[in-house]
Scaffold this motif. Structure first.
Motif, mmCIF file in Angstrom:
data_model
loop_
_atom_site.group_PDB
_atom_site.id
_atom_site.type_symbol
_atom_site.label_atom_id
_atom_site.label_comp_id
_atom_site.label_asym_id
_atom_site.label_seq_id
_atom_site.Cartn_x
_atom_site.Cartn_y
_atom_site.Cartn_z
ATOM 1 N N TYR A 101 0.825 -1.209 0.000
ATOM 2 C CA TYR A 101 0.000 0.000 0.000
ATOM 3 C C TYR A 101 0.861 1.262 0.000
ATOM 4 C CZ TYR A 101 -4.196 -2.823 0.933
ATOM 5 O OH TYR A 101 -5.221 -3.716 0.858
ATOM 6 N N GLN A 102 1.961 1.237 0.740
ATOM 7 C CA GLN A 102 2.863 2.389 0.746
ATOM 8 C C GLN A 102 3.465 2.611 -0.645
ATOM 9 O OE1 GLN A 102 5.509 1.229 3.910
ATOM 10 N NE2 GLN A 102 4.202 2.119 5.498
ATOM 11 N N SER A 103 3.831 1.529 -1.315
ATOM 12 C CA SER A 103 4.366 1.635 -2.678
ATOM 13 C C SER A 103 3.329 2.203 -3.634
ATOM 14 C CB SER A 103 4.830 0.265 -3.183
ATOM 15 O OG SER A 103 5.928 -0.175 -2.431
ATOM 16 N N LEU A 104 2.079 1.728 -3.513
ATOM 17 C CA LEU A 104 1.008 2.277 -4.352
ATOM 18 C C LEU A 104 0.874 3.784 -4.150
ATOM 19 C CD1 LEU A 104 -2.007 -0.213 -4.215
ATOM 20 C CD2 LEU A 104 -0.739 0.520 -6.235
ATOM 21 N N GLU A 105 0.922 4.216 -2.901
ATOM 22 C CA GLU A 105 0.823 5.654 -2.612
ATOM 23 C C GLU A 105 2.013 6.419 -3.202
ATOM 24 O OE1 GLU A 105 -1.532 7.517 -1.513
ATOM 25 O OE2 GLU A 105 -2.899 6.155 -0.482
ATOM 26 N N ARG A 106 3.228 5.850 -3.095
ATOM 27 C CA ARG A 106 4.404 6.523 -3.670
ATOM 28 C C ARG A 106 4.285 6.651 -5.182
ATOM 29 N NH1 ARG A 106 7.215 3.931 0.424
ATOM 30 N NH2 ARG A 106 7.520 2.041 -0.789
ATOM 31 N N TRP A 107 3.923 5.560 -5.856
ATOM 32 C CA TRP A 107 3.793 5.578 -7.323
ATOM 33 C C TRP A 107 2.703 6.549 -7.754
ATOM 34 C CZ3 TRP A 107 3.337 -0.398 -7.220
ATOM 35 C CH2 TRP A 107 4.588 -0.970 -7.066
ATOM 36 N N THR A 108 1.605 6.534 -7.028
ATOM 37 C CA THR A 108 0.474 7.366 -7.412
ATOM 38 C C THR A 108 0.755 8.841 -7.130
ATOM 39 O OG1 THR A 108 -0.957 5.475 -6.979
ATOM 40 C CG2 THR A 108 -2.030 7.589 -7.227
ATOM 41 N N ARG B 48 8.249 11.100 5.169
ATOM 42 C CA ARG B 48 9.088 10.032 5.724
ATOM 43 C C ARG B 48 9.027 8.773 4.848
ATOM 44 N NH1 ARG B 48 6.708 9.773 10.122
ATOM 45 N NH2 ARG B 48 5.571 7.834 9.905
ATOM 46 N N LEU B 49 7.862 8.509 4.253
ATOM 47 C CA LEU B 49 7.669 7.316 3.438
ATOM 48 C C LEU B 49 7.906 7.566 1.941
ATOM 49 C CD1 LEU B 49 4.497 6.066 5.275
ATOM 50 C CD2 LEU B 49 6.761 4.987 5.334
ATOM 51 N N GLY B 50 8.295 8.780 1.584
ATOM 52 C CA GLY B 50 8.564 9.088 0.177
ATOM 53 C C GLY B 50 7.318 9.268 -0.669
ATOM 54 N N ILE B 51 6.204 9.636 -0.025
ATOM 55 C CA ILE B 51 4.953 9.869 -0.733
ATOM 56 C C ILE B 51 4.873 11.347 -1.082
ATOM 57 C CG2 ILE B 51 2.446 9.762 -0.590
ATOM 58 C CD1 ILE B 51 2.867 7.407 1.431
ATOM 59 N N GLY B 52 5.233 11.674 -2.300
ATOM 60 C CA GLY B 52 5.283 13.074 -2.725
ATOM 61 C C GLY B 52 6.620 13.705 -2.377
ATOM 62 N N GLN B 53 6.945 14.750 -3.089
ATOM 63 C CA GLN B 53 8.196 15.452 -2.895
ATOM 64 C C GLN B 53 8.038 16.594 -1.891
ATOM 65 O OE1 GLN B 53 11.054 14.432 -4.360
ATOM 66 N NE2 GLN B 53 9.774 12.720 -5.044
ATOM 67 N N PRO B 54 9.106 16.912 -1.146
ATOM 68 C CA PRO B 54 9.045 18.065 -0.240
ATOM 69 C C PRO B 54 8.612 19.324 -0.994
ATOM 70 C CG PRO B 54 11.059 16.824 0.103
ATOM 71 C CD PRO B 54 10.414 16.245 -1.132
ATOM 72 N N GLY B 55 7.764 20.107 -0.368
ATOM 73 C CA GLY B 55 7.291 21.340 -0.984
ATOM 74 C C GLY B 55 6.044 21.162 -1.853
ATOM 75 N N ARG B 56 5.631 19.913 -2.090
ATOM 76 C CA ARG B 56 4.443 19.685 -2.919
ATOM 77 C C ARG B 56 3.200 19.436 -2.077
ATOM 78 N NH1 ARG B 56 4.879 15.826 -7.364
ATOM 79 N NH2 ARG B 56 2.777 16.587 -7.700
ATOM 80 N N HIS B 57 3.360 19.339 -0.782
ATOM 81 C CA HIS B 57 2.214 19.112 0.114
ATOM 82 C C HIS B 57 1.691 20.454 0.595
ATOM 83 C CE1 HIS B 57 4.599 15.418 0.327
ATOM 84 N NE2 HIS B 57 3.476 14.796 0.529
#
Length: 174
Positions: A137-144, A164-173
């Motif tokens: 599930y974490q991988s799915l979130e990272r890819w998506t 922390r989990l690599g979901i999105g790049q810094p500054g994009r949230h």
């Protein structure tokens, strides 16, 4: 008469009594109809009547957008969703919640929607899942996240967990 405004499809998993659903409905009720032409896609739940009472909001319900994961049924839903998004001619697809977030963002990308946004209302993975399930599930979130133009978080905790989990790049949230 053609309605003016940016066509926005909001996709949220089941209209149950949850924070993602409530905040989505609050947003949809308050969007300026001179600037936006919103629609909602979800599955039936406790908040369906509330959604239907929002003026100028087309509501489409699909039972397959319930929370439970069913790989074959979810694959069929993705295929159907690509057609739905493409046929709707949406300018923006804005997803909420985990299952709708994954399916909706991939469908929007495959349908070549110009802007894809996701609001993170928490995650569908947790410490009590089997490790391989949680990592999947974490991988799915990272890819998506890579195909998502904007990530909105409802808390600093979610933003920190995503980074922390690599979901999105810094500054994009946001």
């Amino acid at each position: 008469m053609t309605r003016a405004g940016v066509k926005v499809l909001h996709v949220v998993t089941q209209l149950e009594l949850g924070g993602a659903q409530r905040s989505t409905l609050e947003m949809l009720a308050r969007l300026d109809r001179r600037r936006f032409q919103p629609s909602l896609l979800s599955s039936d739940g406790w908040l369906t009547q509330s959604a239907r009472q929002i003026p100028d909001l087309p509501v489409t319900l699909w039972p397959s957008l319930r929370r439970q994961i069913h790989p074959l049924a979810d694959g069929r839903t993705l295929t159907r969703l690509v057609s739905f998004v493409r046929d709707g001619g949406y300018d923006v697809v804005h997803t909420h919640s985990s299952k709708a977030g994954i399916l909706g963002r991939w469908a929007a990308t495959l349908a070549r929607t110009p802007v894809v946004v996701h609001t993170i209302h928490g995650f569908g993975f947790h410490a009590f899942q089997r490790a391989w399930v949680r990592r999947f599930y974490q991988s799915l979130e990272r890819w998506t996240a890579r195909i998502t133009d904007g990530l909105i978080v409802v808390s600093e905790h979610d933003r920190d967990a995503a980074l922390r989990l690599g979901i999105g790049q810094p500054g994009r949230h946001r």
